[in-house]
Design an enzyme around this catalytic site. Structure first.
Site, PDB file in Angstrom:
ATOM      1  N   ASP A  94      32.090  18.404 -33.216  1.00 10.37           N
ATOM      2  CA  ASP A  94      32.324  19.765 -33.561  1.00 10.37           C
ATOM      3  C   ASP A  94      33.918  19.819 -33.044  1.00 10.37           C
ATOM      4  O   ASP A  94      34.295  19.107 -32.520  1.00 10.37           O
ATOM      5  CB  ASP A  94      31.590  20.677 -32.461  1.00 10.37           C
ATOM      6  CG  ASP A  94      31.860  22.020 -32.398  1.00 10.37           C
ATOM      7  OD1 ASP A  94      32.407  22.557 -33.485  1.00 10.37           O
ATOM      8  OD2 ASP A  94      31.310  22.700 -31.793  1.00 10.37           O
ATOM      9  N   SER A  95      34.592  21.109 -33.446  1.00  3.83           N
ATOM     10  CA  SER A  95      36.131  21.220 -33.281  1.00  3.83           C
ATOM     11  C   SER A  95      36.414  21.578 -31.905  1.00  3.83           C
ATOM     12  O   SER A  95      37.693  21.434 -31.671  1.00  3.83           O
ATOM     13  CB  SER A  95      36.773  22.108 -34.533  1.00  3.83           C
ATOM     14  OG  SER A  95      35.971  23.199 -34.094  1.00  3.83           O
ATOM     15  N   GLY A  96      35.620  22.179 -31.047  1.00  4.77           N
ATOM     16  CA  GLY A  96      36.123  22.819 -29.928  1.00  4.77           C
ATOM     17  C   GLY A  96      35.932  24.523 -30.319  1.00  4.77           C
ATOM     18  O   GLY A  96      35.956  25.082 -29.073  1.00  4.77           O
ATOM     19  N   GLY A  97      35.445  24.905 -31.464  1.00  7.04           N
ATOM     20  CA  GLY A  97      35.451  26.089 -31.693  1.00  7.04           C
ATOM     21  C   GLY A  97      34.391  26.691 -30.805  1.00  7.04           C
ATOM     22  O   GLY A  97      34.583  28.172 -30.324  1.00  7.04           O
ATOM     23  N   PHE A  98      33.294  26.354 -30.467  1.00  9.72           N
ATOM     24  CA  PHE A  98      32.176  26.969 -29.778  1.00  9.72           C
ATOM     25  C   PHE A  98      32.803  27.115 -28.348  1.00  9.72           C
ATOM     26  O   PHE A  98      32.387  28.137 -27.802  1.00  9.72           O
ATOM     27  CB  PHE A  98      30.874  26.068 -29.647  1.00  9.72           C
ATOM     28  CG  PHE A  98      29.730  26.918 -28.664  1.00  9.72           C
ATOM     29  CD1 PHE A  98      29.330  27.887 -29.566  1.00  9.72           C
ATOM     30  CD2 PHE A  98      29.607  26.326 -27.638  1.00  9.72           C
ATOM     31  CE1 PHE A  98      28.248  28.498 -28.707  1.00  9.72           C
ATOM     32  CE2 PHE A  98      28.516  26.888 -27.008  1.00  9.72           C
ATOM     33  CZ  PHE A  98      27.788  28.071 -27.333  1.00  9.72           C
ATOM     34  N   GLN A 190      32.361  32.515 -40.389  1.00  8.79           N
ATOM     35  CA  GLN A 190      32.017  33.402 -39.178  1.00  8.79           C
ATOM     36  C   GLN A 190      31.747  34.818 -39.545  1.00  8.79           C
ATOM     37  O   GLN A 190      31.496  35.030 -40.899  1.00  8.79           O
ATOM     38  CB  GLN A 190      33.223  33.427 -38.218  1.00  8.79           C
ATOM     39  CG  GLN A 190      33.519  32.077 -37.426  1.00  8.79           C
ATOM     40  CD  GLN A 190      32.228  31.953 -36.541  1.00  8.79           C
ATOM     41  OE1 GLN A 190      31.520  32.785 -35.942  1.00  8.79           O
ATOM     42  NE2 GLN A 190      32.336  30.457 -35.620  1.00  8.79           N
ATOM     43  N   ASP A 267      22.026  21.425 -35.046  1.00  4.72           N
ATOM     44  CA  ASP A 267      21.920  20.813 -33.816  1.00  4.72           C
ATOM     45  C   ASP A 267      21.754  21.818 -32.724  1.00  4.72           C
ATOM     46  O   ASP A 267      21.965  22.928 -33.187  1.00  4.72           O
ATOM     47  CB  ASP A 267      23.642  20.420 -33.766  1.00  4.72           C
ATOM     48  CG  ASP A 267      24.311  21.546 -33.053  1.00  4.72           C
ATOM     49  OD1 ASP A 267      24.644  21.554 -32.293  1.00  4.72           O
ATOM     50  OD2 ASP A 267      24.822  22.053 -34.104  1.00  4.72           O
ATOM     51  N   CYS A 305       1.624  13.185 -31.324  1.00  2.00           N
ATOM     52  CA  CYS A 305       3.019  12.494 -31.129  1.00  2.00           C
ATOM     53  C   CYS A 305       2.961  11.118 -30.858  1.00  2.00           C
ATOM     54  O   CYS A 305       2.091  10.897 -30.174  1.00  2.00           O
ATOM     55  CB  CYS A 305       3.836  13.210 -30.138  1.00  2.00           C
ATOM     56  SG  CYS A 305       5.390  12.712 -29.834  1.00  2.00           S
ATOM     57  N   CYS A 307       5.431   9.218 -29.567  1.00  2.00           N
ATOM     58  CA  CYS A 307       6.680   8.897 -28.869  1.00  2.00           C
ATOM     59  C   CYS A 307       6.014   8.273 -27.687  1.00  2.00           C
ATOM     60  O   CYS A 307       4.729   8.297 -27.181  1.00  2.00           O
ATOM     61  CB  CYS A 307       7.548  10.005 -28.457  1.00  2.00           C
ATOM     62  SG  CYS A 307       6.808  11.294 -26.978  1.00  2.00           S
ATOM     63  N   CYS A 310       3.986  10.438 -24.773  1.00  2.00           N
ATOM     64  CA  CYS A 310       2.508  10.563 -25.575  1.00  2.00           C
ATOM     65  C   CYS A 310       1.562   9.718 -25.557  1.00  2.00           C
ATOM     66  O   CYS A 310       0.312   9.856 -25.350  1.00  2.00           O
ATOM     67  CB  CYS A 310       2.636  11.721 -26.694  1.00  2.00           C
ATOM     68  SG  CYS A 310       3.585  13.171 -26.624  1.00  2.00           S
ATOM     69  N   HIS A 336      10.425  12.849 -26.008  1.00  2.00           N
ATOM     70  CA  HIS A 336       9.663  13.569 -26.607  1.00  2.00           C
ATOM     71  C   HIS A 336       9.939  14.748 -27.518  1.00  2.00           C
ATOM     72  O   HIS A 336       9.595  15.150 -28.555  1.00  2.00           O
ATOM     73  CB  HIS A 336       8.462  14.105 -25.517  1.00  2.00           C
ATOM     74  CG  HIS A 336       7.412  14.949 -26.361  1.00  2.00           C
ATOM     75  ND1 HIS A 336       6.369  14.766 -27.287  1.00  2.00           N
ATOM     76  CD2 HIS A 336       7.358  16.440 -26.148  1.00  2.00           C
ATOM     77  CE1 HIS A 336       5.821  15.950 -27.668  1.00  2.00           C
ATOM     78  NE2 HIS A 336       6.531  16.740 -26.991  1.00  2.00           N
TER      79      HIS A 336
END
Length: 371
Positions: A94-98, A190, A267, A305, A307, A310, A336
């Site tokens: 990510d660019s830092g925009g968030f 946006q 994500d 599951c 994993c 589980c 999990h």
């Protein structure tokens, strides 16, 4: 960009859900796909081998946080993110925009730059569009993001329009700065939940011909209905032949609903953050592992599951880990939850290829009832 190619395999005729293959220099991602978040170069508490074992194809790391520590130049000196993290698959940064949104009280913004006051030690980090790209080139991820301005969901229309204007301006500057041909730069749409602003943002970015397009500024306070309506209106304005990435989303039901609206990549910190806080996502809904009713329960967390949480432990043991404050509990539930997200996307991919995405959605939403 010859190392990058998006291959669209199927589009569900009833919904618009897509199954594809996103080819990158570090491997091919079968879409739809979820990317676990490794903000600081690690998915908290988990080894890369564990992530691979439960189906992780691609990871996300964060420009702002890695620029603060250890510093992009340190990551570059130590071989770039892939070597630094011991992850040989694709990575997105990510660019830092968030952080323009999440750290609004610690930054100043104008058309030239964002100036952050570090949440760690108060030092100053200045991000211009060019600097955001330079840092990401030092980090060396496969997919990198334009610097953008992410307004809150309840922002007035004037602020949203200004964020769209600035995001468009910065997108061109980021495009002009990019020098590496082994990184795919994504533009970010946006516009809040305003349909005209979303359309304007997309229509300004598409002529820049980015290898992929992200939809930002959702899951920042709006309702699920508003988010879905925004996606319904936005995705038709994005190129069908390129991957579409919905940033920072979200709940399992949000992923399914968004795939049926044409999204390919996701994500979110939700699976790992919830796992660290004793909440598991299962095939029958959310499970709160601290609840007393699990104390003597010898059943697996989720029989569907495979994993380690589980297949090797019972609910009573998992609860005990959290009540006793043992770190194994958060590790097992984080793993999990990531496995659950990957399985959901994998099963949905099969449903798209078989033309039954809508019925898959109905089955999932009916099954995911909290205990």
């Amino acid at each position: 960009m010859s190392a990058f190619r998006f291959e669209l395999e199927a589009v569900d005729p009833a919904t618009g859900a897509r199954a594809g293959r996103w080819h990158t220099p570090h491997g091919t991602v079968l879409t739809p796909a979820f990317m676990p978040v490794g903000t600081l170069g690690t998915v908290k508490g988990l080894f890369p081998d564990q992530l691979r074992a439960v189906g992780t194809q691609k990871l996300l790391a964060n420009t702002y946080h890695l620029a603060l520590r250890p510093g992009a130049e340190v990551v570059e000196e130590l071989g770039g993110l892939h070597r630094f993290m011991d992850w040989d698959g694709p990575i997105l940064t990510d660019s830092g925009g968030f952080q323009v949104f999440s750290l609004a009280g610690l930054r100043d913004i104008d058309d030239e730059r964002v100036v952050f006051k570090s949440h760690i030690d108060g030092s100053i980090l200045e991000l211009t569009p060019a600097r955001a790209i330079e840092i990401q080139q030092q980090l060396g991820a496969d997919c990198i993001m334009c610097l953008d301005e992410c307004p809150p969901a309840d922002a007035p229309i004037e602020q949203i329009a200004e964020a769209v204007r600035r995001t468009t301006l910065w997108a061109q500057l980021c495009r002009d700065t990019q020098a590496r041909d082994d990184q795919a730069l994504f533009g970010i749409v946006q516009g809040g939940i305003d349909q005209s602003q979303r359309e304007k943002s997309a229509d300004k970015l598409v002529p820049l011909d980015f290898p992929g397009y992200a939809i930002g500024g959702l899951s920042v306070g709006e309702s699920p209905t508003e988010m879905y309506r925004t996606l319904d209106h936005t995705t038709p304005h994005l190129p069908s032949e390129k991957p579409r990435y919905l940033m920072g989303v979200g709940r399992p039901e949000d992923l399914v609903e968004s795939v049926l609206r044409g999204i390919d990549l996701f994500d979110c910190v939700m699976p790992t953050r919830n796992g660290r806080n004793a909440t598991a996502f299962t095939s029958t809904g959310r499970v709160k592992m601290r609840n007393r009713k699990h104390m003597r329960d010898d059943a697996p967390l989720d029989p569907a599951c495979e994993c380690p949480a589980c297949t090797r432990y019972c609910r009573g043991y998992l609860r005990h880990m959290f009540i006793a404050g043992e770190m194994l509990g958060p590790i097992l539930l984080s793993l999990h939850n990531i496995a659950f997200y990957h399985r959901t996307m994998s099963d949905l991919r099969v449903a798209i290829l078989e033309g039954r995405a809508d019925s898959f959605r109905s089955e999932c939403l009916a099954a995911w009832e909290s205990e």
